[in-house]
Design a protein around this motif. Structure first.
Motif, PDB file in Angstrom:
ATOM      1  N   ILE A   1      34.073  40.775  32.256  1.00 37.40           N
ATOM      2  CA  ILE A   1      34.990  39.693  32.628  1.00 37.40           C
ATOM      3  C   ILE A   1      35.895  39.332  31.462  1.00 37.40           C
ATOM      4  O   ILE A   1      37.103  39.111  31.624  1.00 37.40           O
ATOM      5  N   THR A   2      35.322  39.263  30.265  1.00 32.61           N
ATOM      6  CA  THR A   2      36.103  38.914  29.078  1.00 32.61           C
ATOM      7  C   THR A   2      37.234  39.913  28.850  1.00 32.61           C
ATOM      8  O   THR A   2      38.396  39.530  28.654  1.00 32.61           O
ATOM      9  N   LEU A   3      36.904  41.197  28.875  1.00 32.07           N
ATOM     10  CA  LEU A   3      37.926  42.219  28.679  1.00 32.07           C
ATOM     11  C   LEU A   3      38.920  42.237  29.838  1.00 32.07           C
ATOM     12  O   LEU A   3      40.127  42.446  29.636  1.00 32.07           O
ATOM     13  N   TYR A   4      38.436  42.002  31.038  1.00 28.70           N
ATOM     14  CA  TYR A   4      39.302  41.962  32.227  1.00 28.70           C
ATOM     15  C   TYR A   4      40.367  40.873  32.088  1.00 28.70           C
ATOM     16  O   TYR A   4      41.554  41.114  32.319  1.00 28.70           O
ATOM     17  N   LEU A   5      39.956  39.691  31.677  1.00 35.74           N
ATOM     18  CA  LEU A   5      40.904  38.592  31.498  1.00 35.74           C
ATOM     19  C   LEU A   5      41.876  38.867  30.360  1.00 35.74           C
ATOM     20  O   LEU A   5      43.059  38.499  30.436  1.00 35.74           O
ATOM     21  N   ASP A   6      41.405  39.524  29.290  1.00 40.44           N
ATOM     22  CA  ASP A   6      42.306  39.901  28.195  1.00 40.44           C
ATOM     23  C   ASP A   6      43.399  40.846  28.699  1.00 40.44           C
ATOM     24  O   ASP A   6      44.580  40.669  28.375  1.00 40.44           O
ATOM     25  N   VAL A   7      43.001  41.853  29.478  1.00 40.70           N
ATOM     26  CA  VAL A   7      43.967  42.822  30.003  1.00 40.70           C
ATOM     27  C   VAL A   7      44.971  42.137  30.928  1.00 40.70           C
ATOM     28  O   VAL A   7      46.186  42.378  30.839  1.00 40.70           O
ATOM     29  N   LEU A   8      44.484  41.254  31.806  1.00 40.72           N
ATOM     30  CA  LEU A   8      45.387  40.553  32.719  1.00 40.72           C
ATOM     31  C   LEU A   8      46.386  39.686  31.969  1.00 40.72           C
ATOM     32  O   LEU A   8      47.561  39.604  32.349  1.00 40.72           O
ATOM     33  N   ASN A   9      45.927  39.041  30.905  1.00 47.11           N
ATOM     34  CA  ASN A   9      46.840  38.193  30.130  1.00 47.11           C
ATOM     35  C   ASN A   9      47.890  39.012  29.394  1.00 47.11           C
ATOM     36  O   ASN A   9      49.046  38.581  29.282  1.00 47.11           O
TER      37      ASN A   9
END
Length: 240
Positions: A219-227
């Motif tokens: 989730i952490t990496l997913y949100l980083d990529v989306l941002n």
């Protein structure tokens, strides 16, 4: 190469950190699980976003009417926050944790679908390519540096400084609008911020002591990529 020979190669030459005491096979298994989940999240987000963007009545309602936009923002915030809170409690409960992760992912897929419906396809493609290149390069660099003992805790004050600067810039922009170039500057700083987050979170993924938090790690990496994607989209959109 046989399985045993492959394991020997991993154990002997692919140590993630020089001071690592345990067998790297467990760590590699954890990392593969995280990136497998992350890949599925991104593919699901892209697929669901494409589906929402192609259903014009839905996109028009949530993206072109005040009532729809209010529902859009409130529902995304409430659903994502509620799911994250539930995941913090049920992170080890199978298959509930994966069901919640799926809901979380599709929520953002819906959000990006509405956004994509009102954005040029060329800009979406340019942003997607740029985001992919940035994320892959940062990930490869982090693993390369980690194997040489690089400690990324120096990024913490750097990240905090950019966060403070962005908060100040946002306040100024609300009360004293400074135009398009100021928005591009803020988006550029945000890209730098989340690039630093990708490096830091990837390093923490490599150094992590527990092998059970793969949901939170993905989730952490997913949100980083989306941002990174959102802020690059903002830059490319204003450029055009």
């Amino acid at each position: 190469m046989s399985t045993s020979q492959k394991d020997d190669v991993e154990a002997g030459s692919d140590l993630l950190y020089p001071l690592m005491q345990e067998s790297p096979n467990l760590r590699w298994a954890f990392i593969r699980k995280v990136y497998s989940i992350l890949t599925l999240q991104l593919l699901a987000t892209i697929g669901f976003a494409a589906m929402v963007a192609n259903v014009r009545p839905v996109a028009d309602f949530f993206g072109a009417t005040w009532f729809g936009m209010i529902i859009y923002f409130v529902s995304i915030i409430l659903v994502s926050t509620t799911v994250l809170c539930m995941l913090s409690v049920y992170r080890d409960k199978h298959p509930l944790n994966f069901i919640l992760l799926g809901i979380f992912t599709l929520t953002f897929g819906f959000a990006f679908g509405v956004l994509a419906a009102f954005t040029s396809g060329r800009i979406i493609i340019e942003t997607s390519i740029a985001t992919t290149v940035v994320v892959v390069c940062l990930t490869v660099y982090t693993f390369w540096a980690a194997k040489r003992g690089q400690d990324f805790f120096f990024l913490v004050p750097f990240v905090l400084s950019i966060v403070v600067i962005l908060i100040i810039f946002t306040v100024f922009q609300i009360f004293f609008p400074m135009g398009r170039m100021f928005d591009v500057l803020c988006s550029g700083l945000s890209v730098i911020l989340f690039c630093a987050y990708i490096i830091f979170h990837t390093a923490m993924l490599i150094e992590r002591d527990s092998y059970d938090d793969y949901i939170w790690a993905s989730i952490t990496l997913y949100l980083d990529v989306l941002n990174v994607f959102l802020n690059l989209l903002s830059i490319f959109g204003r450029r055009n």
